[in-house]
Design an enzyme around this catalytic site. Sequence first.
Site, mmCIF file in Angstrom:
data_model
loop_
_atom_site.group_PDB
_atom_site.id
_atom_site.type_symbol
_atom_site.label_atom_id
_atom_site.label_comp_id
_atom_site.label_asym_id
_atom_site.label_seq_id
_atom_site.Cartn_x
_atom_site.Cartn_y
_atom_site.Cartn_z
ATOM 1 N N CYS A 97 14.755 -1.356 38.572
ATOM 2 C CA CYS A 97 14.572 -2.109 39.848
ATOM 3 C C CYS A 97 16.185 -1.917 40.045
ATOM 4 O O CYS A 97 16.782 -2.596 39.256
ATOM 5 C CB CYS A 97 14.062 -3.430 39.678
ATOM 6 S SG CYS A 97 14.278 -4.318 40.941
ATOM 7 N N CYS A 108 23.376 -10.919 49.686
ATOM 8 C CA CYS A 108 22.308 -10.545 50.713
ATOM 9 C C CYS A 108 22.558 -11.403 51.712
ATOM 10 O O CYS A 108 22.777 -12.604 51.565
ATOM 11 C CB CYS A 108 20.983 -10.749 49.966
ATOM 12 S SG CYS A 108 19.433 -10.100 50.928
ATOM 13 N N CYS A 138 15.078 -17.302 47.113
ATOM 14 C CA CYS A 138 15.778 -16.195 46.480
ATOM 15 C C CYS A 138 17.380 -16.259 45.981
ATOM 16 O O CYS A 138 17.940 -16.944 46.878
ATOM 17 C CB CYS A 138 15.715 -14.940 47.508
ATOM 18 S SG CYS A 138 16.338 -13.535 46.513
ATOM 19 N N CYS A 165 15.505 -11.437 40.365
ATOM 20 C CA CYS A 165 16.553 -10.896 41.422
ATOM 21 C C CYS A 165 17.601 -11.926 41.413
ATOM 22 O O CYS A 165 17.377 -13.139 41.875
ATOM 23 C CB CYS A 165 15.838 -11.183 42.824
ATOM 24 S SG CYS A 165 15.691 -9.849 43.714
ATOM 25 N N CYS A 199 16.610 -15.871 52.687
ATOM 26 C CA CYS A 199 15.161 -16.342 51.963
ATOM 27 C C CYS A 199 15.415 -17.658 51.040
ATOM 28 O O CYS A 199 16.446 -17.578 50.292
ATOM 29 C CB CYS A 199 14.423 -15.135 51.401
ATOM 30 S SG CYS A 199 14.312 -13.637 52.472
ATOM 31 N N GLU A 238 22.878 -6.343 39.622
ATOM 32 C CA GLU A 238 21.922 -6.138 38.422
ATOM 33 C C GLU A 238 21.051 -4.935 38.605
ATOM 34 O O GLU A 238 20.648 -4.758 39.889
ATOM 35 C CB GLU A 238 21.239 -7.418 38.389
ATOM 36 C CG GLU A 238 21.940 -8.723 38.409
ATOM 37 C CD GLU A 238 21.150 -10.042 38.389
ATOM 38 O OE1 GLU A 238 19.887 -10.083 38.130
ATOM 39 O OE2 GLU A 238 21.932 -11.113 38.675
HETATM 40 N N1 SAH Z 1 15.543 -7.656 50.243
HETATM 41 C C1 SAH Z 1 14.180 -7.063 49.949
HETATM 42 C C2 SAH Z 1 14.293 -6.728 48.551
HETATM 43 C C3 SAH Z 1 14.610 -7.912 47.110
HETATM 44 S S1 SAH Z 1 13.850 -8.940 46.773
HETATM 45 C C4 SAH Z 1 13.020 -7.796 50.096
HETATM 46 O O1 SAH Z 1 13.188 -9.026 50.642
HETATM 47 O O2 SAH Z 1 11.976 -7.427 50.003
HETATM 48 C C5 SAH Z 1 12.433 -8.291 45.924
HETATM 49 C C6 SAH Z 1 11.186 -9.085 45.973
HETATM 50 O O3 SAH Z 1 11.499 -10.409 45.025
HETATM 51 C C7 SAH Z 1 10.990 -9.719 47.315
HETATM 52 O O4 SAH Z 1 9.587 -9.677 47.793
HETATM 53 C C8 SAH Z 1 11.423 -11.229 47.311
HETATM 54 O O5 SAH Z 1 10.671 -11.870 48.489
HETATM 55 C C9 SAH Z 1 10.821 -11.525 45.852
HETATM 56 N N2 SAH Z 1 11.662 -12.538 45.282
HETATM 57 C C10 SAH Z 1 12.984 -13.074 45.340
HETATM 58 N N3 SAH Z 1 13.068 -14.225 44.917
HETATM 59 C C11 SAH Z 1 11.914 -14.511 44.365
HETATM 60 C C12 SAH Z 1 11.765 -15.547 43.350
HETATM 61 N N4 SAH Z 1 12.370 -16.615 42.992
HETATM 62 N N5 SAH Z 1 10.316 -15.679 43.050
HETATM 63 C C13 SAH Z 1 9.440 -14.591 43.152
HETATM 64 N N6 SAH Z 1 9.863 -13.444 43.838
HETATM 65 C C14 SAH Z 1 11.038 -13.631 44.432
#
Ligand code: SAH
Length: 349
Positions: A103, A110, A117, A331, A114, A90
Amino acid sequence: MKDIKSMTRQELENDFSELGLPRFRVKQVFSWLHRGVTDFSQMTNLSNDLRAQLAQRYFITAPEIARKQVSQKDGTIKYLWRLGDGNCVESVVMRYHHGNTICISSEVGCPMGCKFCASTLGGLVRRLTASEMLDQVLFAGIDSELEISNIVLMGIGEPLDNLDNVLRFLELVNDPDGLNIGMRHISLSTCGIVPKILELAEKKLQLTLSVSLHSPDDAHRSEIMPVNNRWNVDTLLAACRTYFEKTGRRVSFEYTMIQGVSDSPQQANLLAKKLQGMAAHVNLIPLNRVAESGLKTSTKQAVAAFQQILQEHGVTATVRRTLGSDIDASCGQLRRKYEKEERPCKPGA
Ligand code: SAH
């Protein structure tokens, strides 16, 4: 066959000189590729023989638009791309007053795990090539007819898990004969792979490093981010200080507000303390609910109180505006939805 759009200028020069082609051909071909041509036959200032010769040696990547959603609220556009091998990623185009920002994704899936996510639920499928990252910028610009002036590497994937290809992408997108997007208009977001942050610092690029912190204490951070078991908060923050010293660029922190996990006043105080003297910027992100995680977003009051504590301690903190909330714009959400409802984004599908 070689992926010509992933090749740097230098690599193209070396290849072309081996083929006995004059130097000016490099610039011609490079410019065509970065204007989004999808076939050598479209390179009209090359002879037919040369077009045929190149087509035998190289291929040109071009993703298909599998889905496109436009927000009725704010004009945010979300693209789901189908890559050459059938996998999907995406990108999101957001309109800000300082320019249109895209973005982009850096990986299919990934590996980081986390908890909040959606991108990581199915693990890592594969890393993207430089051309596949560039294509997201190129073809979103062409399709939307918008001039894209800023890039954030904050889509699906962990950019520092794919650093070599990301560096190659940055070199390409920065080229004056290509999209010519300056490093100061690019942000790279990481969950905190410390050795790679230090490796990136050595490159002294002028991009903005964004670090996904989400909690200032190891107990809570480890609960939601497995990477913290490998490099804990203090190790990560030490790397951020090094990054700042080496590059002179202020590090920005993303901090997702999760009820009962990351949003207490104690955590705000601890965060302020740990960021002292760092010239840091904190971006508070209200959690976008991902059904599978069971986590909840903080209340507006909790976000405001958290922000206030940071500011009282002299730490700049902003609350991220939610754009595209009507189009699954955060994301990994569209890819998952598409996989579940329509056809799977898998090779051969
Ligand atoms: N892997 C990288 C970049 C991708 S995620 C990273 O971890 O930074 C981009 C941002 O979106 C990150 O800060 C991540 O923690 C956040 N993110 C992911 N899922 C989310 C969600 N459900 N709600 C809010 N932020 C989220």
